[in-house]
Design a protein around this motif. Sequence first.
Motif, PDB file in Angstrom:
ATOM      1  N   ALA A  72       0.933  -1.190  -0.003  1.00  0.00           N
ATOM      2  CA  ALA A  72       0.029  -0.059   0.129  1.00  0.00           C
ATOM      3  C   ALA A  72       0.784   1.279  -0.058  1.00  0.00           C
ATOM      4  N   ASP A  73       2.183   1.207  -0.020  1.00  0.00           N
ATOM      5  CA  ASP A  73       3.060   2.510   0.109  1.00  0.00           C
ATOM      6  C   ASP A  73       3.072   3.041  -1.381  1.00  0.00           C
ATOM      7  N   GLY A  74       3.673   4.033  -1.446  1.00  0.00           N
ATOM      8  CA  GLY A  74       3.654   4.929  -2.688  1.00  0.00           C
ATOM      9  C   GLY A  74       4.991   4.454  -3.223  1.00  0.00           C
ATOM     10  N   LEU A  75       5.449   4.865  -4.509  1.00  0.00           N
ATOM     11  CA  LEU A  75       6.736   4.262  -5.121  1.00  0.00           C
ATOM     12  C   LEU A  75       7.165   5.647  -6.252  1.00  0.00           C
ATOM     13  N   LEU A  76       8.133   6.090  -6.105  1.00  0.00           N
ATOM     14  CA  LEU A  76       8.719   6.898  -7.192  1.00  0.00           C
ATOM     15  C   LEU A  76      10.070   6.449  -7.697  1.00  0.00           C
ATOM     16  N   GLY A  77      10.110   5.992  -8.899  1.00  0.00           N
ATOM     17  CA  GLY A  77      11.563   5.577  -9.180  1.00  0.00           C
ATOM     18  C   GLY A  77      12.147   6.274 -10.687  1.00  0.00           C
ATOM     19  N   GLU A  78      13.089   6.247 -10.682  1.00  0.00           N
ATOM     20  CA  GLU A  78      13.871   6.976 -11.603  1.00  0.00           C
ATOM     21  C   GLU A  78      13.348   6.376 -13.176  1.00  0.00           C
ATOM     22  N   GLU A  79      13.346   5.208 -13.197  1.00  0.00           N
ATOM     23  CA  GLU A  79      12.959   4.578 -14.523  1.00  0.00           C
ATOM     24  C   GLU A  79      11.592   4.214 -14.753  1.00  0.00           C
ATOM     25  N   GLY A  80      10.806   4.902 -14.054  1.00  0.00           N
ATOM     26  CA  GLY A  80       9.064   4.921 -14.383  1.00  0.00           C
ATOM     27  C   GLY A  80       8.273   4.459 -13.377  1.00  0.00           C
ATOM     28  N   ALA A  81       8.849   3.925 -12.095  1.00  0.00           N
ATOM     29  CA  ALA A  81       7.740   3.543 -10.949  1.00  0.00           C
ATOM     30  C   ALA A  81       7.192   4.685 -10.513  1.00  0.00           C
TER      31      ALA A  81
END
Length: 277
Positions: A72-81
Amino acid sequence: MRRDPVVTEELKQELLELALAAARQAGELLRDGRPADLAVAAVKTSPIDVVTEMDLAAEKLITGFLAERRPADGLLGEEGASTAGTTGVRWVIDPLDGTVNYLYGLPSWGVSIAAEYHGEAVVGVVEAPMRGETYHAVAGGGAWIGDRRLACRAPAPLDQALVATGFGYLQSRRAHQAEVAARIIPRVRDIRRGGSAAVDLCDVAAGRLDGYYERGLNPWDLAAGDLIAREAGALTGGRPGQRASGELVLAASPSVFASLQPLLEEAGAWHDGDAAL
């Protein structure tokens, strides 16, 4: 008056353990799985701003690991997540910071994972596999390399400061960044260009650099390293009175920060040259 929830020590410890495990696994994949014929898989902002197949594989590993344990956590990744999440926790991930170094077989690269709680970084981990080093910090708990506590360098005059920087991949930005560096270098001991913002920020934390500045970073470049530097006693920010951001990131021991920030402001380190004004 609205108040954001307070993160518990138990949650911070849980997030730290997950970040350490994910960064270690991704670091091992990148170190041991690098193909001899590694090639560019894609480009981003310009032909020299590259992504390799290993960037993509490392982000897939990290996001899968975290999603399985905290779905249920949020994600922010460089390659698009990019996932919003519902828990107030967001993971900010750079699976391979220093991709060009990695592509060329240079050792200065790392895996950067930060956990934010309601927008504030509470955990930061940077794994530097070719150094055999893991840097980590928990908000309010100091910064560490393994089991050794980190501290930024003792106060020094600016002319005795070793300062690192970085250069963007857009040609117009690089030209102005070179002009800024030319104005700074006569005022400091010397300048370094390591090629990984996350590792440079950790080197400030470890006392290996007196300071570091760069324009054009993204949240995943700096989220973990900024926390690690601050927890080691460094000051971090951007333009005077502002937080570190894509406009400008500065991290330094307090005395160097106080001297370097106005010079960067005067030199226009926060913009891309006259055309941007």
